[in-house]
Write an enzyme that holds these catalytic residues in place. Structure first.
Site, short mmCIF file in Angstrom:
data_model
loop_
_atom_site.label_atom_id
_atom_site.label_comp_id
_atom_site.label_asym_id
_atom_site.label_seq_id
_atom_site.Cartn_x
_atom_site.Cartn_y
_atom_site.Cartn_z
N THR A 238 -27.84 1.47 1.11
CA THR A 238 -26.94 2.42 0.44
C THR A 238 -25.76 1.65 -0.12
OG1 THR A 238 -27.60 4.14 1.97
CG2 THR A 238 -25.50 4.48 0.82
N CYS A 325 -12.64 -20.38 2.40
CA CYS A 325 -13.53 -19.97 3.46
C CYS A 325 -13.51 -20.95 4.62
CB CYS A 325 -14.94 -19.77 2.91
SG CYS A 325 -14.92 -18.51 1.65
N1 PLP Z 1 -17.94 -18.83 -4.40
C1 PLP Z 1 -16.67 -19.25 -4.49
C2 PLP Z 1 -16.30 -20.20 -5.57
C3 PLP Z 1 -15.71 -18.81 -3.57
O1 PLP Z 1 -14.45 -19.24 -3.66
C4 PLP Z 1 -16.10 -17.90 -2.55
C5 PLP Z 1 -15.13 -17.44 -1.52
O2 PLP Z 1 -14.22 -18.14 -1.16
C6 PLP Z 1 -17.44 -17.48 -2.51
C7 PLP Z 1 -18.33 -17.97 -3.45
C8 PLP Z 1 -17.91 -16.49 -1.48
O3 PLP Z 1 -17.46 -15.21 -1.85
P1 PLP Z 1 -17.44 -13.99 -0.83
O4 PLP Z 1 -16.18 -14.13 -0.03
O5 PLP Z 1 -17.43 -12.77 -1.69
O6 PLP Z 1 -18.67 -14.07 0.00
#
Ligand code: PLP
Length: 380
Positions: A238, A325
């Site tokens: 969903t 991240c």
């Molecule tokens: N790709 C890039 C260049 C990013 O900077 C990030 C997140 O930091 C991602 C992919 C992953 O994105 P999401 O947080 O939406 O999973």
């Protein structure tokens, strides 16, 4: 509090908040045929149109996901699986050394788990631009390739030559995935140049936990989530209605006009000028290449990124070190290492839709304060 970490996540835009609230006040599954369902479906489709416009794509090619991590995984696994039993299976993953870990680690997992597929890392120049000669040579080798190059890097803001890479891939019969997460809303995107293009809502001012994969008509794709057959069977589940509505509203708001771009570029350029004036020792990484107008990657000799991030945080200024991240656990940047600058430690200052001159000034003031305190030790 000065927030200068838009590449990690952008503050929620008022337009997105309003759309989220509107979606949350609805009751209806977008797949239901009754009035509530139809209202929810209309919201999803309005957002799909807006996201398509942002990516220079057709609405039908937008698949909503939980974010760009899922979008990248869907593209990579989906392409590999779809071509496995076909006449021309993918046997090589050509991934640029500066890709986000969601691409690098997924490619690594595919190479480890799928017999007959190998991962080749495509190097970048000292300025952080994909090495076109190296890519050209790799593409000439035998075996169908799936290439992954991001539109702009999230740590340095360096914009990649996607037009040229697209031409090379087409000529070689290779598929191309473009992670456009950082570039979206800052430069024009043309999904027609690639087979797969990934986006993340929260980098644009939408809520976290929503993204999209744009898939071209001809691109092979096997769904990775199956079940209720939503989104033409390509991504079951969903739909995240409030997230998608917020994403659509943020995409609409982010579709840059020249005035917004000029404002952001002036802010970032002013920041770099003020920084260099106050601290001539500061190095801006990637500054010799075309860059997004919102990002500065700053190194100060002898200062560890971790200490800079903490010192700025103590002054109430939010920036990050390396990729978002991995913040929380500050590791050496694979992007700087790929640029041959693995010995440097840097912070990323990234501005966005609500950034102001005061934010930029606060970063400079805090770095100057830190440098005055730490310089004797850094120089020792
Ligand atoms: N790709 C890039 C260049 C990013 O900077 C990030 C997140 O930091 C991602 C992919 C992953 O994105 P999401 O947080 O939406 O999973």
């Amino acid at each position: 509090m000065p927030y200068c970490d838009h590449n990690a996540t952008a503050p929620l835009r008022p337009e997105a908040r309003e759309a989220v609230e509107r979606a949350l006040s609805l009751t209806g599954n977008p797949s239901s045929v009754h009035a509530g369902g139809r209202a929810a479906r209309a919201m999803v489709e309005e957002a799909r149109d807006a996201v398509a416009r942002l990516a220079g794509a057709k609405s039908e090619s937008v698949i909503f996901t939980s974010g760009a991590t899922e979008a990248n995984a869907l593209a990579l696994w989906g392409a590999v699986e779809a071509t496995m039993d076909a006449g021309k299976p993918i046997t090589r993953l050509l991934v640029s050394a500066i890709e986000h870990k969601s691409v690098l680690k997924t490619a690594d997992a595919i190479a480890e788990r799928v017999a007959g597929i190998r991962l080749e890392i495509v190097p970048v120049t000292a300025d952080g631009v994909v090495d076109i000669e190296a890519l050209t040579t790799s593409l000439q080798n035998e075996g169908r390739a799936l290439v992954a190059v991001m539109a702009a890097n999230n740590e340095t803001g360096v914009v990649q030559p996607i037009d040229e890479i697209s031409r090379l891939c087409r000529a070689a019969g290779a598929l191309l995935l473009v992670d456009a997460v950082t570039a979206a809303g800052k430069i024009s995107l043309d999904a027609g140049l690639c087979d797969y293009l990934s986006l993340s809502g929260h980098k644009l001012g939408a809520p976290q936990g929503v993204g999209a994969l744009i898939v071209s008509d001809a691109a092979p794709l096997v769904p990775q989530l199956v079940g209720g057959g939503q989104q033409k069977g390509l991504r079951a589940g969903t739909e995240n209605l409030s997230g998608i509505a917020g994403f659509g509203a943020a995409a609409k708001a982010a579709l840059s006009n020249d005035e917004k771009r000029t404002r952001l570029a002036a802010l970032r350029d002013g920041f770099e000028r003020a920084l260099k004036e106050a601290l001539p020792e500061a190095a801006i990484l990637g500054a010799n290449a075309p860059r997004l107008s919102n990002t500065s990657n700053v190194a100060l000799p002898g200062l560890a990124a971790e200490n800079m991030v903490i010192a700025l945080d103590l002054d109430g200024v939010m920036v990050s070190s390396g990729s978002s991240c991995s913040s929380g656990k500050i590791a050496a940047s694979h992007v700087l290492a790929a640029m041959g600058k693995g010995d440097l430690s840097s912070i990323r200052v990234s501005f966005g839709w609500n950034s102001s001159r005061d934010d930029a000034d606060a970063v400079v003031a805090s770095l100057v304060k830190l440098w005055q305190r730490a310089r004797p030790r850094a120089a020792a």
